[in-house]
Design a protein around this motif. Sequence first.
Motif, mmCIF file in Angstrom:
data_model
loop_
_atom_site.group_PDB
_atom_site.id
_atom_site.type_symbol
_atom_site.label_atom_id
_atom_site.label_comp_id
_atom_site.label_asym_id
_atom_site.label_seq_id
_atom_site.Cartn_x
_atom_site.Cartn_y
_atom_site.Cartn_z
ATOM 1 N N SER A 22 10.016 4.186 16.651
ATOM 2 C CA SER A 22 8.748 4.762 16.212
ATOM 3 C C SER A 22 8.420 4.316 14.788
ATOM 4 O O SER A 22 7.274 3.979 14.467
ATOM 5 N N PHE A 23 9.435 4.290 13.929
ATOM 6 C CA PHE A 23 9.252 3.889 12.532
ATOM 7 C C PHE A 23 8.708 2.456 12.444
ATOM 8 O O PHE A 23 7.864 2.138 11.606
ATOM 9 N N GLN A 24 9.168 1.590 13.328
ATOM 10 C CA GLN A 24 8.735 0.195 13.312
ATOM 11 C C GLN A 24 7.232 0.046 13.529
ATOM 12 O O GLN A 24 6.620 -0.903 13.036
ATOM 13 N N THR A 25 6.637 0.980 14.255
ATOM 14 C CA THR A 25 5.225 0.842 14.627
ATOM 15 C C THR A 25 4.285 0.918 13.430
ATOM 16 O O THR A 25 3.136 0.472 13.517
ATOM 17 N N VAL A 26 4.758 1.480 12.307
ATOM 18 C CA VAL A 26 3.874 1.600 11.143
ATOM 19 C C VAL A 26 4.121 0.502 10.116
ATOM 20 O O VAL A 26 3.521 0.507 9.034
ATOM 21 N N ALA A 27 4.983 -0.461 10.431
ATOM 22 C CA ALA A 27 5.222 -1.583 9.523
ATOM 23 C C ALA A 27 3.927 -2.333 9.180
ATOM 24 O O ALA A 27 3.715 -2.705 8.021
ATOM 25 N N PRO A 28 3.010 -2.572 10.154
ATOM 26 C CA PRO A 28 1.753 -3.252 9.805
ATOM 27 C C PRO A 28 0.901 -2.485 8.786
ATOM 28 O O PRO A 28 0.183 -3.089 7.988
ATOM 29 N N ILE A 29 0.992 -1.155 8.809
ATOM 30 C CA ILE A 29 0.219 -0.357 7.844
ATOM 31 C C ILE A 29 0.762 -0.574 6.435
ATOM 32 O O ILE A 29 0.003 -0.733 5.477
ATOM 33 N N LEU A 30 2.089 -0.585 6.304
ATOM 34 C CA LEU A 30 2.689 -0.857 4.993
ATOM 35 C C LEU A 30 2.339 -2.263 4.530
ATOM 36 O O LEU A 30 2.089 -2.488 3.344
ATOM 37 N N LYS A 31 2.318 -3.206 5.451
ATOM 38 C CA LYS A 31 1.958 -4.583 5.102
ATOM 39 C C LYS A 31 0.554 -4.639 4.509
ATOM 40 O O LYS A 31 0.312 -5.356 3.517
ATOM 41 N N LYS A 32 -0.382 -3.890 5.058
ATOM 42 C CA LYS A 32 -1.753 -3.892 4.541
ATOM 43 C C LYS A 32 -1.808 -3.330 3.118
ATOM 44 O O LYS A 32 -2.532 -3.849 2.270
ATOM 45 N N LEU A 33 -1.050 -2.282 2.866
ATOM 46 C CA LEU A 33 -1.001 -1.751 1.504
ATOM 47 C C LEU A 33 -0.348 -2.760 0.573
ATOM 48 O O LEU A 33 -0.787 -2.953 -0.571
ATOM 49 N N ASN A 34 0.684 -3.406 1.056
ATOM 50 C CA ASN A 34 1.410 -4.393 0.258
ATOM 51 C C ASN A 34 0.501 -5.558 -0.140
ATOM 52 O O ASN A 34 0.724 -6.199 -1.180
ATOM 53 N N ASN A 35 -0.504 -5.839 0.678
ATOM 54 C CA ASN A 35 -1.456 -6.922 0.374
ATOM 55 C C ASN A 35 -2.398 -6.561 -0.769
ATOM 56 O O ASN A 35 -3.038 -7.451 -1.347
ATOM 57 N N ASN A 36 -2.497 -5.282 -1.087
ATOM 58 C CA ASN A 36 -3.383 -4.822 -2.154
ATOM 59 C C ASN A 36 -2.643 -4.923 -3.489
ATOM 60 O O ASN A 36 -1.768 -4.108 -3.783
ATOM 61 N N LYS A 37 -3.006 -5.897 -4.301
ATOM 62 C CA LYS A 37 -2.281 -6.153 -5.549
ATOM 63 C C LYS A 37 -2.886 -5.443 -6.762
ATOM 64 O O LYS A 37 -2.454 -5.672 -7.894
ATOM 65 N N THR A 38 -3.861 -4.568 -6.529
ATOM 66 C CA THR A 38 -4.482 -3.864 -7.654
ATOM 67 C C THR A 38 -4.184 -2.362 -7.661
ATOM 68 O O THR A 38 -4.264 -1.728 -8.704
ATOM 69 N N PHE A 39 -3.821 -1.798 -6.501
ATOM 70 C CA PHE A 39 -3.698 -0.337 -6.445
ATOM 71 C C PHE A 39 -2.575 0.172 -7.343
ATOM 72 O O PHE A 39 -2.725 1.195 -8.017
ATOM 73 N N LEU A 40 -1.435 -0.521 -7.385
ATOM 74 C CA LEU A 40 -0.305 -0.024 -8.168
ATOM 75 C C LEU A 40 -0.555 -0.117 -9.671
ATOM 76 O O LEU A 40 -0.305 0.864 -10.388
ATOM 77 N N PRO A 41 -1.040 -1.243 -10.195
ATOM 78 C CA PRO A 41 -1.370 -1.257 -11.628
ATOM 79 C C PRO A 41 -2.363 -0.171 -12.020
ATOM 80 O O PRO A 41 -2.242 0.428 -13.101
ATOM 81 N N GLU A 42 -3.330 0.106 -11.136
ATOM 82 C CA GLU A 42 -4.308 1.155 -11.431
ATOM 83 C C GLU A 42 -3.638 2.523 -11.506
ATOM 84 O O GLU A 42 -3.956 3.350 -12.378
ATOM 85 N N ILE A 43 -2.687 2.787 -10.600
ATOM 86 C CA ILE A 43 -1.951 4.056 -10.627
ATOM 87 C C ILE A 43 -1.133 4.171 -11.898
ATOM 88 O O ILE A 43 -1.108 5.220 -12.557
ATOM 89 N N LEU A 44 -0.475 3.082 -12.283
ATOM 90 C CA LEU A 44 0.381 3.112 -13.472
ATOM 91 C C LEU A 44 -0.435 3.334 -14.744
ATOM 92 O O LEU A 44 -0.026 4.086 -15.633
ATOM 93 N N MET A 45 -1.597 2.696 -14.833
ATOM 94 C CA MET A 45 -2.451 2.898 -16.010
ATOM 95 C C MET A 45 -2.948 4.336 -16.074
ATOM 96 O O MET A 45 -2.978 4.955 -17.155
ATOM 97 N N ALA A 46 -3.331 4.884 -14.910
ATOM 98 C CA ALA A 46 -3.791 6.276 -14.875
ATOM 99 C C ALA A 46 -2.669 7.233 -15.268
ATOM 100 O O ALA A 46 -2.901 8.223 -15.981
ATOM 101 N N GLU A 47 -1.443 6.935 -14.823
ATOM 102 C CA GLU A 47 -0.292 7.771 -15.170
ATOM 103 C C GLU A 47 -0.046 7.765 -16.679
ATOM 104 O O GLU A 47 0.204 8.811 -17.284
ATOM 105 N N LEU A 48 -0.114 6.599 -17.282
ATOM 106 C CA LEU A 48 0.134 6.497 -18.719
ATOM 107 C C LEU A 48 -0.934 7.231 -19.520
ATOM 108 O O LEU A 48 -0.635 7.859 -20.544
#
Length: 306
Positions: A35-61
């Motif tokens: 069952s866990f394997q079935t959501v691997a494509p969803i994580l891949k789509k998030l992984n393709n987004n190279k801006t979301f994490l820097p934005e979170i880190l800047m907001a955190e700081l």
Amino acid sequence: MPLKFDLNEITESIELDDCYEQLVESKFDSSDDESFQTVAPILKKLNNNKTFLPEILMAELEKHCDVQKQTNKYTPQVIMLKPASKGINFFMRANIWLAKNDPLLTTSGEKSFFYHVPHDHNFSFLTSGYTGPGYASDYYEYDYYDVVGYPGEPVDLSFIERKNLTEGEVMLYRAYKDVHNQLPADELSVSLNIMPSTMFAHLRPQYVFDETCSKIANSTVTSNSSVEPILHLIAEMRDDKSREFMERYATTTCVEEDRFRAVKALVSVENDVDKKSELLESLGIKSNSKLVAELSRQHQSVLGLV
């Protein structure tokens, strides 16, 4: 070896909130690998987004890391993305992997960042290489159920390969099977995880192996528990009610390491040497748990009661 997925054809990217919503809607079972394997494509789509994490880190700081202070119980290398919440069987995080020549790594020591600490997991989880060349791992497999679990126990780990978690790759680490010895990344790297928020993982230990990957060094249950001082406090009461509780706990509680802790606590408050030996023998060495019996034998030797 963790399961690898061929997801290179997925080029779509999504935002973190969309990813989280899709994961919730999928109703996948984080305790079941298929069952866990079935959501691997969803994580891949998030992984393709190279801006979301820097934005979170800047907001955190900008907010003095208030969200992380409230939700993150991990070491500083972990960024909590979506914390565990009631009714949801997973949470999401990002891990920062320092490069081998980073001054902070040199100052703090590699083991502070879990490098050169061979270990398995008592839960399965999905991981992806978000950016950088990724940390390397020496991967092994073993039969978890052939292991008793005491420190110093020889374990037959089968070496599979050395491999980096490269950018864009998604893998599933399997509970009780995959072992890895993480090695420092060549350059700063980040990974994303979907982690199970299960309440039962602690019932079976996660093992740390020695540097030769041939023996158990310790377990997370053995090395990290607040149960032991509580048991010692109860044992110190030295009345019939507490004694009855301790003996019942030492023989019936579901966590085997806690059974031994109860035995050890009872022995510690007994002043008579012969009675110490009798307690270790009856509750520990003759236990129906191989782990409790072996730990009790080791404790017997430490106390010089052999």
